[in-house]
Design a protein around this motif. Structure first.
Motif, PDB file in Angstrom:
ATOM      1  N   ARG A   8       0.864  -1.191   0.000  1.00 33.14           N
ATOM      2  CA  ARG A   8       0.000   0.000   0.000  1.00 33.14           C
ATOM      3  C   ARG A   8       0.896   1.235   0.000  1.00 33.14           C
ATOM      4  O   ARG A   8       2.015   1.205   0.522  1.00 33.14           O
ATOM      5  CB  ARG A   8      -0.902  -0.014   1.236  1.00 33.14           C
ATOM      6  N   MET A  18       2.356  -5.325   4.869  1.00 35.71           N
ATOM      7  CA  MET A  18       1.721  -5.850   6.088  1.00 35.71           C
ATOM      8  C   MET A  18       2.058  -7.320   6.276  1.00 35.71           C
ATOM      9  O   MET A  18       2.030  -8.107   5.337  1.00 35.71           O
ATOM     10  CB  MET A  18       0.200  -5.704   5.979  1.00 35.71           C
ATOM     11  N   GLY A  23       4.093  -3.726  10.136  1.00 36.05           N
ATOM     12  CA  GLY A  23       4.216  -3.066   8.831  1.00 36.05           C
ATOM     13  C   GLY A  23       5.667  -2.716   8.553  1.00 36.05           C
ATOM     14  O   GLY A  23       6.323  -2.082   9.367  1.00 36.05           O
ATOM     15  N   VAL A  72       1.319   4.513   8.413  1.00 37.44           N
ATOM     16  CA  VAL A  72       0.329   4.059   9.409  1.00 37.44           C
ATOM     17  C   VAL A  72       0.827   4.405  10.813  1.00 37.44           C
ATOM     18  O   VAL A  72       2.020   4.621  11.017  1.00 37.44           O
ATOM     19  CB  VAL A  72       0.113   2.522   9.325  1.00 37.44           C
ATOM     20  N   VAL A 111      -4.640   0.998   7.095  1.00 39.50           N
ATOM     21  CA  VAL A 111      -4.053   0.565   5.828  1.00 39.50           C
ATOM     22  C   VAL A 111      -5.029   0.805   4.679  1.00 39.50           C
ATOM     23  O   VAL A 111      -4.641   1.150   3.563  1.00 39.50           O
ATOM     24  CB  VAL A 111      -3.653  -0.936   5.913  1.00 39.50           C
TER      25      VAL A 111
END
Lengths: 129, 385
Positions: A8, A18, A23, A72, A111
């Motif tokens: 992502r 992930m 992460g 994140v 996410v």
């Protein structure tokens, strides 16, 4: 330009991979190409709490310095120690050996707010115009 | 990732205005160069990568399109007299086929530009100016030329300029131009030769700290010359590598290390200020006064003692007080780590002085080191020249 489908992406050109609540974060192939030769990267120490899109470090190429943004929220559990002596790994292997840090996610739902590979591909195309 | 700063003024531009292109523009695009605005021109900042290009010039041979630099031909019996009046160095001392560096100053000693002047014949000179100052210098020369018997021709667009630099530059140039001609050029010498029905001016000068030649040809012949050099295994290099190379050699960049508020003595250019003659030149009185008094500040070379990159604009601190600013700074591919130049008070200019450079709030220890940072190993024949 390589954009792996399983990651992502942020509009600031970071990626996150992930894996079981952890992460791994780095910058994209497009970003390293734009920066040119990376010569220095300043990364956070383990234990640091980051919120989504907070500045977590700096990356310097020969020509410019850029800030790094956390894709994140979470707690830093590791930063890539190999980059201290070999910052060029970011240019050579932005999605693998050139990773920047690992985070324990505070909220995995965040996410979903990030771009998919396809969306990111469209995004850099629109940025280039 | 977001932009937090850039390396100085290298790509800073007033927006909108149409950019000029050199006669080599299509060659750069063909080679996949990244083009950026620079001083009103669209110029290549890198081809294969700044560090690779930098190393090519330090270890083999690289070439730069420097056609954006201003070029003026001065012809007439009083060309030398005009140059003596506008330059800090006494250009009447130049013999034909020799060149010299100088500053062009305002009456108050502030630097209008730093220039290279070549004497082609007793009544024919070539002056090379910075791209950013080209139109200012053209107007300055024309304004002061009225009382001299001299004609000034602007060769900016009719010619092309290529700098070929590196320890193997001369060897590779000899695959393109007549080897006897190249071997005849001692450091700072210049000459002209015919090449494939075109005239090429060559000088043994440069801006990288390496040996090499700077070539000027007609704009029309430029692409042919560029391709011949590519065939001779000279690596194309952009403005990015040019900046790191010149910084390692402690060569000054106008707009960064000097401008109209700085005099030549403050930046270590006393050696190009001739005051032992009686000739009048612009800035003479102010520079004589500056020479006779204590300087307020001086440009020093700094080497970072820890990781981090010093950039232009960073504050220089001593005992918690700001004492100056970095004017040029980058990563040094040859030395490793960060190097910079900046102004400090003379009492803090001694080699070994420990200072702090403020990197966006983070203190980075730096030490005053000898100038230049990098000096090439010289061949014996060069030392004796």
């Amino acid at each position: 330009m390589v954009i792996p489908p399983d990651l992502r992406y942020t509009k600031e050109h970071e990626w996150v991979r992930m894996d079981d609540g952890i992460g791994t974060v780095g910058i994209t192939d497009y970003a390293q190409d734009q920066l040119g030769d990376v010569v220095y990267v300043d990364l956070p120490s383990p234990g640091k709490q980051l919120s989504q899109l907070a500045v977590f470090g700096e990356i310097e190429s020969v020509k410019a310095v850029s800030e790094l943004y956390a894709p994140v929220s979470g707690e830093v559990i590791e930063s890539n120690g190999a980059l201290a002596d070999k910052p060029e790994l970011i240019n050579e292997s932005p999605y693998d050996e050139g990773w920047l840090m690992k985070l324990r996610l505070a909220d995995e739902g965040e996410v979903e707010k990030l771009m998919t590979a396809e969306q990111y591909s469209d995004f850099i195309e629109s940025e280039a115009e | 990732m977001g932009t937090a700063g850039r390396a100085g003024t290298m790509t800073d531009q007033p927006a909108a205005e149409a950019l000029r292109r050199t006669s080599l523009h299509a060659e750069h695009v063909l080679l996949g160069a990244r083009m950026v605005p620079f001083a009103g021109w669209e110029m290549p900042v890198q081809y294969s990568g700044i560090i690779e290009e930098h190393q090519a010039v330090r270890q083999a041979a690289g070439m730069f399109d420097v056609s954006h630099m201003g070029r003026f031909e001065l012809i007439g019996p009083e060309a030398a007299a005009l140059l003596r009046y506008v330059c800090t160095y006494d250009m009447t001392r130049l013999s034909p086929a020799r060149g010299h560096y100088a500053a062009a100053c305002r009456p108050d000693g502030g630097i209008m530009d730093d220039v290279y002047v070549y004497c082609l014949a007793e009544d024919r000179y070539l002056l090379v100016a910075n791209a950013s100052n080209a139109s200012k210098i053209r107007d300055w020369l024309r304004r002061h030329s009225r009382r001299f018997r001299v004609e000034i021709s602007d060769r900016h667009t009719s010619t092309c300029m290529i700098a070929v630099q590196g320890p193997q530059a001369l060897e590779r140039l000899a695959r393109v131009l007549e080897p006897d001609f190249i071997n005849s050029l001692k450091p700072r010498a210049c000459g002209e030769i015919e090449w494939e029905n075109a005239f090429v001016f060559a000088s043994r000068t440069g801006y990288t700290g390496e040996d090499g030649l700077e070539l000027i040809s007609s704009a029309a012949a430029g692409p042919r010359l560029w391709r011949a050099l590519l065939d001779a295994e000279v690596l194309p290099c952009g403005l990015g590598a040019r900046d790191t190379l010149r910084l390692e050699a402690s060569l000054l960049l106008y707009g960064n290390d000097m401008d109209e508020t700085v005099n030549p003595l403050e930046v270590g250019l006393g050696w190009v200020v001739t005051t032992d003659d009686s000739a009048d030149f612009l800035g003479r009185e102010a520079l004589q006064r500056a020479r006779d008094s204590q300087p307020q500040r001086t440009l020093v070379c700094l080497k970072a003692q820890e990781r981090g990159i010093m950039r232009p604009g960073c504050s220089i601190l001593h005992s918690g007080q700001q004492v100056g600013k970095v004017t040029s700074g980058s990563h040094s591919p040859t030395l490793g780590g960060s190097i910079a130049m900046g102004f400090v008070p003379p009492e803090l200019a001694a080699e070994g002085t420990e200072l702090i450079v403020d990197i966006r709030g983070r203190p980075l220890p730096a030490r005053v080191v000898p100038r230049p940072f990098y000096r090439r190993p010289r061949a014996a024949e060069e030392r004796n020249a």
